[in-house]
Structures are given as structure tokens and as C-alpha cells.
Scaffold this active site. Structure first.
Site, PDB file in Angstrom:
ATOM      1  N   LYS A 223     -14.207  33.659  27.257  1.00 53.97           N
ATOM      2  CA  LYS A 223     -14.701  33.687  25.984  1.00 53.97           C
ATOM      3  C   LYS A 223     -13.682  32.596  25.164  1.00 53.97           C
ATOM      4  O   LYS A 223     -12.440  32.662  25.697  1.00 53.97           O
ATOM      5  CB  LYS A 223     -14.299  35.151  25.407  1.00 53.97           C
TER       6      LYS A 223
ATOM      7  N   ASP B  28     -21.459  32.621  19.615  1.00 56.13           N
ATOM      8  CA  ASP B  28     -20.957  34.050  19.234  1.00 56.13           C
ATOM      9  C   ASP B  28     -20.980  34.066  17.657  1.00 56.13           C
ATOM     10  O   ASP B  28     -21.419  33.316  17.301  1.00 56.13           O
ATOM     11  CB  ASP B  28     -19.497  34.290  19.893  1.00 56.13           C
TER      12      ASP B  28
ATOM     13  N   GLY C 143     -26.810  38.531  11.384  1.00 56.01           N
ATOM     14  CA  GLY C 143     -26.695  37.357  12.100  1.00 56.01           C
ATOM     15  C   GLY C 143     -27.834  37.244  13.031  1.00 56.01           C
ATOM     16  O   GLY C 143     -28.802  37.717  13.100  1.00 56.01           O
ATOM     17  N   ASN C 144     -27.535  36.233  14.110  1.00 56.61           N
ATOM     18  CA  ASN C 144     -28.527  35.941  15.035  1.00 56.61           C
ATOM     19  C   ASN C 144     -29.052  37.359  15.885  1.00 56.61           C
ATOM     20  O   ASN C 144     -30.228  37.600  16.201  1.00 56.61           O
ATOM     21  CB  ASN C 144     -28.084  35.074  15.961  1.00 56.61           C
TER      22      ASN C 144
ATOM     23  N   TRP D 262     -31.048  40.052  13.558  1.00 56.49           N
ATOM     24  CA  TRP D 262     -32.246  39.421  13.522  1.00 56.49           C
ATOM     25  C   TRP D 262     -33.153  39.380  14.745  1.00 56.49           C
ATOM     26  O   TRP D 262     -34.383  40.029  14.590  1.00 56.49           O
ATOM     27  CB  TRP D 262     -32.036  37.683  13.069  1.00 56.49           C
TER      28      TRP D 262
HETATM   29  O1  2IT Z   1     -21.269  38.345  23.763  1.00 57.67           O
HETATM   30  C1  2IT Z   1     -21.745  37.610  24.446  1.00 57.67           C
HETATM   31  O2  2IT Z   1     -22.574  38.032  25.588  1.00 57.67           O
HETATM   32  C2  2IT Z   1     -22.254  36.147  23.971  1.00 57.67           C
HETATM   33  N1  2IT Z   1     -21.754  35.990  22.929  1.00 57.67           N
HETATM   34  C3  2IT Z   1     -23.086  35.248  24.742  1.00 57.67           C
HETATM   35  C4  2IT Z   1     -22.469  34.480  25.851  1.00 57.67           C
HETATM   36  C5  2IT Z   1     -23.130  33.552  26.557  1.00 57.67           C
HETATM   37  O3  2IT Z   1     -22.588  32.476  27.453  1.00 57.67           O
HETATM   38  O4  2IT Z   1     -24.358  33.141  26.399  1.00 57.67           O
END
Ligand code: 2IT
Length: 445
Positions: free
Chosen positions: A124, A164, A237-238, A241
Site C-alpha cells: 500500500k 484508493d 466515492g468510486n 458508486w
Molecule cells: O484496497 C484495495 O484493495 C484497493 N485499493 C485496490 C488495490 C488494487 O491494487 O487494485
């Protein structure tokens, strides 16, 4: 394994990292029994190795705002575990970002990615940069400055970031563009890219769609279905949605969305054009939901409140960590909620989870429910490696298969003698076992 000893040593080493310690505690409590059945894990110190990231990269990001002022932010990438595959996980831009939050997210991502069935390790990254109120040009300059530092640690078989909170297709586009300029290679090292330059169909919707496929599976286990159910969603958010879109498509009624300013209750349902309203609110960059009621006056705005006070069948936290606490959980239970599925990462506090499990309310954790996002990222990596692009139907079918398989793993490892399915336990044990086996087979590293 002495969990308390491991946790207190971690607390001493990483004082104040509360989200990270919270995420580790949850996993350790769930895997304690299976761990103790495998003395070879203890001998290889699997837990001690698994709770520490492989490496943490921190850097300064300096950029120039529209007033010509120099701004400095902090940048991070936590490369947590690559036992299963290249580091994989999103990038978060939010004022609250700190090392504890990124370590919790990277730790969770490792198990989530293991559950997807695809070969991806966990990572991350992010920055305390707040996109709120920033111009497009400022976003671009920030993304470019961020990648100018991070690019040398990335690669298609090394570390593949994505979006994210605060990072969507626009930010991924700017970061990937800069990355490509620096390495001069078009190996799709980011996922969540635009459709015209290597992105996967369904990726923008995937987290929300996958979550609803998971919820369908949860309901099926109870001989129930989603048709006609009322759903409370937080966030706008995404992820919120995609979840709202699919919930409507499957015949449920979404009655809430929320933002940092409060929540909207829409008795007629957040459906049709109202889902576009969510996107418009997001695109405004203001990070507030109140303007929804100007457009849809039948809806009500509750300033400073959370949607969990409404009576609904299904609660889907889709905003951020610890957004649903013990009191919220008690309120939902008192109102007869049937099921709670976390779509945000670690959306529920430990007190909330305890309340759900004690009352035998069906609850599933983010690392299982929201894994469709990163799973579709994995499918984007496959398409990039093959230099082709699948149809929406093909991606959706694979996403469906993956979510069913994650649900199966939770049922296998989480069904209690009473028949109650403890999805938290199931997801943590299944994810942990896969990572532990992969680490064991590859030696002490
Ligand atoms: O928390 C998650 O799984 C994401 N933000 C997506 C991570 C990704 O590499 O698609």
C-alpha cells in the site's frame, strides 16, 4: 503462540500505530488455533515475519501549487509481503494518511490478495496530500512529483500500484504517464488505468460489483435473496458508486449515501440518475454530499450524522476505516439489520465486530467483501502481460468466479459448529494459511 507477547512486543516497537496494531490483533486472534496446530509455522517464526513489512519506502514530495508556492508532502510505499507474487495494492491521497494507516492497509492487502486466487503479494502507498479543492493542474504536478521518487521501486513483476481513497483514474493516469516517461517502457505497472491505454473493463465498478456478488452469496447461504432489501451505504466515492449501481441492478433499494459532512436519506432510493449525481458530487472536489438534496428534494440531509441510525436490512460501509463503531453496531442490531458487509477496509471497529458476532448478526470483513477491486486489478495485469483487452462480459464472469471462490473459502474456514458463519475468522484463516504455506515453501527469507 503467545498472542499477547507478540502484540506487546509490536506495540513497544511501533508505539501509537493504532490502526496497524488493530489489524494485526484481529488476524492473530482469528488464526491462533490453526497456528498452534502447525508447530512448523512457529519454528519458522511465520507470524513474527508476517507482521512486519518487507520494506517501507518514505520520501518527500515537493511540488508547486497554482499560486506559485512550493508545497511539501510526505510520500510512502509499504511493500508488505511478496510470498505469493509481486507487491500489489493501492495508493491513498488523503490528509489523514500516516504510516500506521498504510501499514494496516498493506497488511490487510496481503491476506486479501491471497484470497483472490491470483498470484499477488501485498502493498500500500500514499501521501498526506489532500486532493480536496485542488485544481487539475495541481493534481497532475503532485502525481508527477510523487512518481519521480517512487518509480525506481516499481515494475510489472515487482510492485504494481493502483487507486484508493483520493486516487482514481485521473491520478493513476498522471502517475502512470510519468512512470512510463521515466522507464521508457509500456509494461502496465499501474492498474486502474484508462481503457485506451491498458486499463481493464469493469475495473472502476469492480470493488462495488464484487461486494454485491459476495453479499448475494451471503444471502444465498441464509436461503434469502437481495431482491427488495433496503441497503444503507456510506461514502460517495468510486466504491459506493459501484455498490449502489449493482445493488439497484439486483433489485435492492439503496436509501443512504454519506460524506464527511453527514448523510443523505433518500426514501425513494438512490437509483437511476441519482447515481450520476454521486459522481458529479465527487467530481466537484468539495467532498460533501449536502448538495444532493438541492437536486432531489424528497431526500433528507442529516448533518454530522452517520447512516447507521436508519432501519435497513443490509449495511454496507463503503467509506473508510473504523467508520462504524460499537454504538452504531448496537443501533443497527436493535433495528433488526440482517447483514453487514464491509466494503471499506477495516470499516468496523473491534467493538462493532464483537457486537455483530455476539448477536449472531452476519458480518463479513473488507478483505473478503472488497477483494473484487484488486482481483480485477490482477485481471488487468494478466491482460497487460498478454497485450490484449477482454470484453466486459469476460472480466465480469471472472470477477464473479473469484468472489464465489472467496465466499467458499470463508465458509470452509469460518463455519462454526452452531452453523453460524464467522466470515472474519474464515477470511483471516484462509488468507493466512495461503501466505504461510507460500512462505514456508520458499525458505527463511
Ligand atoms: O484496497 C484495495 O484493495 C484497493 N485499493 C485496490 C488495490 C488494487 O491494487 O487494485
Amino acid at each position: 503462540m503467545d498472542i499477547n507477547k507478540i502484540l506487546s512486543s509490536l506495540e513497544a516497537k511501533h508505539p501509537g500505530e493504532k490502526e496497524y496494531l488493530q489489524a494485526v490483533r484481529e488476524v492473530l486472534l482469528c488464526v491462533e488455533d490453526v497456528y498452534n496446530e502447525h508447530p512448523e509455522f512457529e519454528k519458522a517464526k511465520i507470524i513474527e515475519r508476517m507482521v512486519e513489512p518487507d520494506r517501507i519506502i518514505t520520501f518527500r514530495v515537493t511540488w508547486v501549487d497554482d499560486n506559485g508556492e512550493v508545497q511539501t508532502n510526505l510520500g510512502y510505499r509499504v511493500q508488505f509481503n511478496k510470498a505469493i507474487g509481486p507487491y500489489k495494492g493501492g495508493i491513498r491521497f488523503h490528509a489523514s494518511v500516516n504510516l500506521s494507516i498504510l501499514k494496516f492497509l498493506g497488511f490487510e492487502q496481503t491476506f486479501k490478495n491471497a484470497l483472490t486466487t491470483l498470484p499477488m503479494g501485498g502493498a500500500k502507498g500514499g501521501s498526506d496530500f489532500s486532493p480536496r479543492g485542488k485544481s487539475d493542474a495541481e493534481i497532475m504536478r503532485f502525481c508527477q512529483a510523487f512518481i519521480l521518487e517512487l518509480w525506481k521501486n516499481l515494475g510489472p513483476d515487482r510492485d504494481v500500484p493502483a487507486g484508493d481513497i483520493g486516487v482514481g483514474a485521473r491520478e493513476v493516469g498522471y502517475m502512470y504517464g510519468m512512470y512510463k516517461k521515466l522507464v521508457d517502457e509500456c509494461t502496465g505497472t499501474f492498474t486502474g488505468k484508462g481503457l485506451d491505454f491498458g486499463g481493464s473493463r469493469i475495473r472502476p465498478e469492480a470493488t462495488g460489483f464484487g461486494a454485491l456478488y459476495f453479499v448475494e452469496n451471503m444471502l444465498k447461504m441464509q436461503n434469502d435473496s437481495i431482491k427488495g432489501k433496503t441497503v444503507a451505504i456510506s461514502g460517495f466515492g468510486n466504491v459506493a458508486w459501484g455498490a449502489a449501481l449493482k445493488a439497484n441492478e439486483l433489485g435492492a433499494k439503496v436509501v443512504t449515501i454519506s460524506g464527511p459532512d453527514g448523510y443523505i436519506y433518500d426514501p425513494d432510493g438512490v437509483s437511476g440518475d441519482k447515481i450520476q449525481t454521486m459522481l458529479d458530487l465527487r467530481a466537484s472536489g468539495e467532498d460533501i454530499v449536502e448538495p444532493y438534496i438541492e437536486q432531489w428534494p424528497n431526500a433528507k440531509f442529516f448533518p454530522g450524522k452517520k447512516p447507521w441510525e436508519q432501519k435497513v436490512d443490509i449495511a454496507l460501509p463503503c467509506a473508510t476505516q473504523n467508520e462504524l463503531d460499537g454504538d452504531d453496531a448496537k443501533q443497527l442490531i436493535a433495528n433488526g439489520v440482517k447483514m453487514v458487509a464491509e466494503v471499506s477496509n477495516m470499516g468496523c471497529t473491534p467493538e462493532a465486530i464483537d457486537a455483530f458476532i455476539e448477536s449472531k448478526t452476519i458480518y463479513a470483513p473488507g478483505k473478503a467483501v472488497n477483494a473484487g477491486g484488486v482481483a480485477t486489478s490482477g485481471l488487468e495485469m494478466s491482460q497487460n502481460a498478454m497485450h490484449l483487452q477482454w470484453s466486459a462480459e469476460e472480466v465480469d464472469e471472472k470477477l464473479h468466479y473469484i468472489m464465489n471462490s472467496i465466499h467458499d473459502q470463508c465458509v470452509t474456514y469460518g463455519t462454526e459448529p452452531s452453523g453460524y458463519i464467522n466470515y472474519m475468522k474464515g477470511a483471516n484463516i484462509a488468507g493466512f494459511m495461503k501466505v504461510a504455506r507460500a512462505m514456508m515453501e520458499q525458505g527463511v527469507l
